[in-house]
Scaffold this motif. Sequence first.
Motif, PDB file in Angstrom:
ATOM      1  N   CYS A 131       0.839  -1.209   0.000  1.00  0.00           N
ATOM      2  CA  CYS A 131       0.000   0.000   0.000  1.00  0.00           C
ATOM      3  C   CYS A 131       0.871   1.256   0.000  1.00  0.00           C
ATOM      4  O   CYS A 131       0.611   2.211  -0.745  1.00  0.00           O
ATOM      5  N   SER A 171      -5.178  -3.299  -4.786  1.00  0.00           N
ATOM      6  CA  SER A 171      -6.571  -3.573  -4.461  1.00  0.00           C
ATOM      7  C   SER A 171      -7.036  -4.907  -5.036  1.00  0.00           C
ATOM      8  O   SER A 171      -7.742  -5.676  -4.373  1.00  0.00           O
ATOM      9  N   GLY A 201     -10.048  -2.870   5.987  1.00  0.00           N
ATOM     10  CA  GLY A 201      -8.932  -2.505   5.125  1.00  0.00           C
ATOM     11  C   GLY A 201      -9.181  -2.871   3.669  1.00  0.00           C
ATOM     12  O   GLY A 201      -8.902  -2.085   2.759  1.00  0.00           O
ATOM     13  N   ALA A 215     -11.577  -0.485   2.002  1.00  0.00           N
ATOM     14  CA  ALA A 215     -10.922   0.769   1.610  1.00  0.00           C
ATOM     15  C   ALA A 215     -10.167   0.583   0.299  1.00  0.00           C
ATOM     16  O   ALA A 215     -10.216   1.448  -0.590  1.00  0.00           O
ATOM     17  N   GLU A 254     -12.558   0.486  -2.611  1.00  0.00           N
ATOM     18  CA  GLU A 254     -13.007   1.828  -2.998  1.00  0.00           C
ATOM     19  C   GLU A 254     -11.944   2.548  -3.815  1.00  0.00           C
ATOM     20  O   GLU A 254     -12.265   3.380  -4.675  1.00  0.00           O
ATOM     21  N   THR A 272      -7.612  10.761  -4.251  1.00  0.00           N
ATOM     22  CA  THR A 272      -8.550   9.966  -3.457  1.00  0.00           C
ATOM     23  C   THR A 272      -8.129   8.503  -3.436  1.00  0.00           C
ATOM     24  O   THR A 272      -8.211   7.834  -2.398  1.00  0.00           O
ATOM     25  N   GLU A 315      -5.301   8.196  -1.005  1.00  0.00           N
ATOM     26  CA  GLU A 315      -5.786   8.328   0.372  1.00  0.00           C
ATOM     27  C   GLU A 315      -6.458   7.043   0.847  1.00  0.00           C
ATOM     28  O   GLU A 315      -6.272   6.610   1.987  1.00  0.00           O
ATOM     29  N   LEU A 316      -7.238   6.437  -0.025  1.00  0.00           N
ATOM     30  CA  LEU A 316      -7.914   5.192   0.336  1.00  0.00           C
ATOM     31  C   LEU A 316      -6.911   4.053   0.499  1.00  0.00           C
ATOM     32  O   LEU A 316      -7.039   3.218   1.398  1.00  0.00           O
ATOM     33  N   CYS A 317      -5.924   4.034  -0.373  1.00  0.00           N
ATOM     34  CA  CYS A 317      -4.891   3.001  -0.300  1.00  0.00           C
ATOM     35  C   CYS A 317      -4.123   3.115   1.016  1.00  0.00           C
ATOM     36  O   CYS A 317      -3.906   2.122   1.720  1.00  0.00           O
ATOM     37  N   GLY A 348      -5.266   4.692   3.593  1.00  0.00           N
ATOM     38  CA  GLY A 348      -6.247   4.553   4.660  1.00  0.00           C
ATOM     39  C   GLY A 348      -6.461   3.112   5.085  1.00  0.00           C
ATOM     40  O   GLY A 348      -6.927   2.846   6.202  1.00  0.00           O
ATOM     41  N   ALA A 349      -6.122   2.178   4.199  1.00  0.00           N
ATOM     42  CA  ALA A 349      -6.255   0.760   4.551  1.00  0.00           C
ATOM     43  C   ALA A 349      -5.166   0.312   5.516  1.00  0.00           C
ATOM     44  O   ALA A 349      -5.346  -0.661   6.259  1.00  0.00           O
ATOM     45  N   HIS A 353      -5.838  -0.214   9.388  1.00  0.00           N
ATOM     46  CA  HIS A 353      -6.698  -1.366   9.658  1.00  0.00           C
ATOM     47  C   HIS A 353      -5.915  -2.676   9.524  1.00  0.00           C
ATOM     48  O   HIS A 353      -6.088  -3.597  10.328  1.00  0.00           O
TER      49      HIS A 353
END
Length: 212
Positions: A23, A55, A173, A176, A179, A188, A191-193, A195-196, A199
């Motif tokens: 990530c 992902s 995770g 995220a 998404e 974005t 940030e999501l990557c 953000g995982a 978790h």
Amino acid sequence: MQRHTAGTEAPENAALNTLIGACSEAAGAVYQPIAAAPPGQEAVEVNVLPCIQVSLTAATLLDRARAEDDARWPAVVEWERAQAQRTYAGRCAVAQAQEFVEKGDPPGQNGVPLPTVEQAAAMDLVSAGAEVTARWRRDPEEAVALVHELAAGGEFALDEILDEAVDAAVVVGLLALQEARTASDPSTAVELCLGAVPHITLAVALASADLD
């Protein structure tokens, strides 16, 4: 159960740590062109493919690691299954008793049927894992105490509660990361990557927890 011996790391833990690194690397790969761009350049072309690749492969990576765990420690797997059957039977007995007590009560809200005994037993374990995960975020020592408290009645085993807690953290995770695949812009997605990561890091901590 912690399936490792001294000097070794369980495949699932290794896979979780690999995913954390992946990530971070994916986010860095997306941002690298921006960092390398000359000062004042207004538009920089970036590629979110690294985030998408992480992902797409995350769930498969973890599934393979768990399969490797099971293959490496078959005796432990057999013991865990037997233990899970005992605790499941205990939860079913409790749910059945509760169903008997509530037999005369009206159906669920808006006419939705109440869960069956088997469904209630499964849901109780999921709820226990989610509660431990939430508690761990605030105070790991409180979470460990909660695990022992939940296991004291015999309806849950220490290891299966922790396993369920790990799953709860991993699922958040993975959601995220999912998404990130459909993010509207590169920032974005990054940030999501990233953000995982908290978790998945939490999942590592739970999987490595010492309950003694």
